[in-house]
Design a protein around this motif. Structure first.
Motif, PDB file in Angstrom:
ATOM      1  N   GLU A   7      -3.915 -17.270  33.822  1.00 17.44           N
ATOM      2  CA  GLU A   7      -5.138 -16.860  34.511  1.00 17.44           C
ATOM      3  C   GLU A   7      -5.066 -15.396  34.932  1.00 17.44           C
ATOM      4  OE1 GLU A   7      -7.881 -18.715  34.808  1.00 17.44           O
ATOM      5  OE2 GLU A   7      -6.906 -20.402  33.812  1.00 17.44           O
ATOM      6  N   GLN A   8      -3.945 -14.985  35.488  1.00 18.67           N
ATOM      7  CA  GLN A   8      -3.787 -13.624  35.994  1.00 18.67           C
ATOM      8  C   GLN A   8      -3.859 -12.592  34.880  1.00 18.67           C
ATOM      9  OE1 GLN A   8      -3.851 -12.631  39.022  1.00 18.67           O
ATOM     10  NE2 GLN A   8      -3.142 -10.536  38.873  1.00 18.67           N
ATOM     11  N   SER A   9      -3.368 -12.950  33.698  1.00 14.58           N
ATOM     12  CA  SER A   9      -3.319 -11.976  32.599  1.00 14.58           C
ATOM     13  C   SER A   9      -4.709 -11.515  32.168  1.00 14.58           C
ATOM     14  CB  SER A   9      -2.557 -12.560  31.406  1.00 14.58           C
ATOM     15  OG  SER A   9      -3.279 -13.623  30.817  1.00 14.58           O
ATOM     16  N   GLN A  12      -5.046  -8.723  35.044  1.00 18.10           N
ATOM     17  CA  GLN A  12      -3.949  -7.791  35.318  1.00 18.10           C
ATOM     18  C   GLN A  12      -3.077  -7.678  34.076  1.00 18.10           C
ATOM     19  OE1 GLN A  12      -1.759  -5.296  36.061  1.00 18.10           O
ATOM     20  NE2 GLN A  12      -2.536  -5.627  38.117  1.00 18.10           N
ATOM     21  N   LYS A  13      -3.067  -6.479  33.479  1.00 18.03           N
ATOM     22  CA  LYS A  13      -2.291  -6.297  32.247  1.00 18.03           C
ATOM     23  C   LYS A  13      -0.794  -6.391  32.467  1.00 18.03           C
ATOM     24  CE  LYS A  13      -1.876  -1.342  32.432  1.00 18.03           C
ATOM     25  NZ  LYS A  13      -1.653  -0.189  31.638  1.00 18.03           N
ATOM     26  N   ASN A  14      -0.324  -6.174  33.682  1.00 16.51           N
ATOM     27  CA  ASN A  14       1.111  -6.228  33.987  1.00 16.51           C
ATOM     28  C   ASN A  14       1.498  -7.596  34.533  1.00 16.51           C
ATOM     29  OD1 ASN A  14       1.311  -3.576  33.181  1.00 16.51           O
ATOM     30  ND2 ASN A  14       1.144  -2.761  35.238  1.00 16.51           N
ATOM     31  N   THR A  15       1.250  -8.625  33.742  1.00 17.40           N
ATOM     32  CA  THR A  15       1.607  -9.994  34.091  1.00 17.40           C
ATOM     33  C   THR A  15       2.739 -10.435  33.168  1.00 17.40           C
ATOM     34  OG1 THR A  15      -0.660 -10.478  34.772  1.00 17.40           O
ATOM     35  CG2 THR A  15       0.759 -12.363  34.302  1.00 17.40           C
ATOM     36  N   TYR A  16       3.857 -10.835  33.764  1.00 16.52           N
ATOM     37  CA  TYR A  16       5.052 -11.186  32.996  1.00 16.52           C
ATOM     38  C   TYR A  16       5.546 -12.564  33.404  1.00 16.52           C
ATOM     39  CZ  TYR A  16       4.999  -6.248  31.895  1.00 16.52           C
ATOM     40  OH  TYR A  16       4.624  -5.015  31.461  1.00 16.52           O
ATOM     41  N   LEU A  17       6.117 -13.282  32.460  1.00 18.56           N
ATOM     42  CA  LEU A  17       6.602 -14.632  32.695  1.00 18.56           C
ATOM     43  C   LEU A  17       8.066 -14.706  32.261  1.00 18.56           C
ATOM     44  CD1 LEU A  17       5.502 -17.427  33.613  1.00 18.56           C
ATOM     45  CD2 LEU A  17       4.979 -17.886  31.227  1.00 18.56           C
ATOM     46  N   TYR A  18       8.883 -15.394  33.071  1.00 20.77           N
ATOM     47  CA  TYR A  18      10.275 -15.585  32.676  1.00 20.77           C
ATOM     48  C   TYR A  18      10.700 -17.018  32.935  1.00 20.77           C
ATOM     49  CZ  TYR A  18      12.002 -15.118  37.565  1.00 20.77           C
ATOM     50  OH  TYR A  18      12.261 -15.276  38.901  1.00 20.77           O
ATOM     51  N   LEU A  19      11.735 -17.409  32.209  1.00 20.03           N
ATOM     52  CA  LEU A  19      12.354 -18.723  32.351  1.00 20.03           C
ATOM     53  C   LEU A  19      13.810 -18.471  32.719  1.00 20.03           C
ATOM     54  CD1 LEU A  19      12.119 -21.809  32.010  1.00 20.03           C
ATOM     55  CD2 LEU A  19      12.783 -21.482  29.623  1.00 20.03           C
ATOM     56  N   ARG A  77       8.971   0.591  39.706  1.00 16.82           N
ATOM     57  CA  ARG A  77       8.773   1.998  39.335  1.00 16.82           C
ATOM     58  C   ARG A  77       7.580   2.209  38.410  1.00 16.82           C
ATOM     59  NH1 ARG A  77      15.085   3.341  38.255  1.00 16.82           N
ATOM     60  NH2 ARG A  77      15.595   3.909  40.399  1.00 16.82           N
ATOM     61  N   SER A  78       7.397   1.295  37.462  1.00 14.09           N
ATOM     62  CA  SER A  78       6.434   1.570  36.394  1.00 14.09           C
ATOM     63  C   SER A  78       5.405   0.471  36.130  1.00 14.09           C
ATOM     64  CB  SER A  78       7.192   1.823  35.094  1.00 14.09           C
ATOM     65  OG  SER A  78       7.804   0.612  34.643  1.00 14.09           O
ATOM     66  N   GLY A  79       5.597  -0.703  36.718  1.00 14.63           N
ATOM     67  CA  GLY A  79       4.713  -1.822  36.394  1.00 14.63           C
ATOM     68  C   GLY A  79       5.163  -2.580  35.160  1.00 14.63           C
ATOM     69  N   ASP A  80       6.299  -2.190  34.590  1.00 15.83           N
ATOM     70  CA  ASP A  80       6.846  -2.837  33.392  1.00 15.83           C
ATOM     71  C   ASP A  80       8.328  -3.135  33.652  1.00 15.83           C
ATOM     72  OD1 ASP A  80       7.919  -3.530  30.900  1.00 15.83           O
ATOM     73  OD2 ASP A  80       6.970  -1.878  29.844  1.00 15.83           O
ATOM     74  N   PRO A  81       8.744  -4.420  33.615  1.00 12.42           N
ATOM     75  CA  PRO A  81      10.139  -4.764  33.919  1.00 12.42           C
ATOM     76  C   PRO A  81      11.125  -4.522  32.783  1.00 12.42           C
ATOM     77  CG  PRO A  81       8.907  -6.749  33.442  1.00 12.42           C
ATOM     78  CD  PRO A  81       7.920  -5.602  33.417  1.00 12.42           C
ATOM     79  N   SER A  82      10.660  -4.045  31.657  1.00 13.42           N
ATOM     80  CA  SER A  82      11.560  -3.782  30.528  1.00 13.42           C
ATOM     81  C   SER A  82      12.593  -2.728  30.909  1.00 13.42           C
ATOM     82  CB  SER A  82      10.760  -3.269  29.322  1.00 13.42           C
ATOM     83  OG  SER A  82       9.766  -4.189  28.937  1.00 13.42           O
ATOM     84  N   PRO A  91       4.275  -8.462  27.969  1.00 13.39           N
ATOM     85  CA  PRO A  91       3.380  -9.017  28.980  1.00 13.39           C
ATOM     86  C   PRO A  91       2.539 -10.166  28.428  1.00 13.39           C
ATOM     87  CG  PRO A  91       2.463  -6.991  28.124  1.00 13.39           C
ATOM     88  CD  PRO A  91       3.832  -7.159  27.491  1.00 13.39           C
ATOM     89  N   CYS A  92       2.063 -10.985  29.330  1.00 14.68           N
ATOM     90  CA  CYS A  92       1.161 -12.072  28.968  1.00 14.68           C
ATOM     91  C   CYS A  92      -0.215 -11.493  28.661  1.00 14.68           C
ATOM     92  CB  CYS A  92       1.040 -13.073  30.122  1.00 14.68           C
ATOM     93  SG  CYS A  92       2.590 -13.856  30.561  1.00 14.68           S
ATOM     94  N   ARG A  93      -0.922 -12.159  27.794  1.00 11.53           N
ATOM     95  CA  ARG A  93      -2.293 -11.815  27.463  1.00 11.53           C
ATOM     96  C   ARG A  93      -3.092 -13.108  27.429  1.00 11.53           C
ATOM     97  NH1 ARG A  93      -1.179  -7.608  29.064  1.00 11.53           N
ATOM     98  NH2 ARG A  93      -0.639  -5.773  27.899  1.00 11.53           N
ATOM     99  N   PRO A  94      -4.404 -13.041  27.640  1.00 13.41           N
ATOM    100  CA  PRO A  94      -5.182 -14.274  27.563  1.00 13.41           C
ATOM    101  C   PRO A  94      -4.909 -15.014  26.251  1.00 13.41           C
ATOM    102  CG  PRO A  94      -6.526 -12.518  28.446  1.00 13.41           C
ATOM    103  CD  PRO A  94      -5.228 -11.884  27.984  1.00 13.41           C
ATOM    104  N   GLY A  95      -4.502 -16.262  26.370  1.00 12.87           N
ATOM    105  CA  GLY A  95      -4.205 -17.085  25.209  1.00 12.87           C
ATOM    106  C   GLY A  95      -2.777 -17.001  24.698  1.00 12.87           C
ATOM    107  N   THR A  96      -1.955 -16.155  25.283  1.00 18.74           N
ATOM    108  CA  THR A  96      -0.569 -16.035  24.837  1.00 18.74           C
ATOM    109  C   THR A  96       0.343 -15.772  26.029  1.00 18.74           C
ATOM    110  OG1 THR A  96       0.934 -14.870  23.341  1.00 18.74           O
ATOM    111  CG2 THR A  96      -0.838 -13.573  24.280  1.00 18.74           C
TER     112      THR A  96
END
Length: 125
Positions: A7-9, A12-19, A77-82, A91-96
């Protein structure tokens, strides 16, 4: 978490998911990668009383902690955890829902939107 990220993606383009797959050594590993186990890894407190037994302090645990802390610093720092220690975190995108595995193995999971069968069960409830 996966539903929230999906939903958030859209907003917000900076949405990340981890396991998180690092298992607790407590009780011979019976707890697995249980709830809240990522906290001592996130804050670098593996050596604190109680955390030692719960999270472990071996070389793998220390590496996972460093990778996770570096990801949160990069994100702040950047909005990207890489970062070089984990590579590109997509990052997550709608549908992925690309998902980074954090544990003994660290990297993007090969399949997009993992745990679909389990998520479908929860969605049906």
């Amino acid at each position: 978490a996966a539903q929230l990220a999906a939903e958030q993606s859209a907003y917000q383009k900076n949405t990340y998911l981890y396991l998180f797959t690092q298992e607790s050594p407590l009780e011979g590993g019976r707890l697995g990668a249980c709830h809240a186990l990522d906290l001592p890894f996130s804050f670098g407190t593996l050596e604190q009383p109680g955390a030692r037994e719960f999270a472990g302090t071996d070389a793998v645990a220390r590496r996972v902690s460093e990778q996770l802390m570096d990801a949160w610093i990069a994100f702040a720092r950047s909005g990207d955890p890489s970062h070089p220690g984990i590579g590109t975190w997509q990052p997550c995108r709608p549908g992925t829902l690309p998902t980074l595995e954090l544990g003994p193995r660290c990297g993007m999971l090969p399949q997009d939107s993992p745990l679909l069968a389990q998520r479908a069960i929860w969605a049906a409830l």
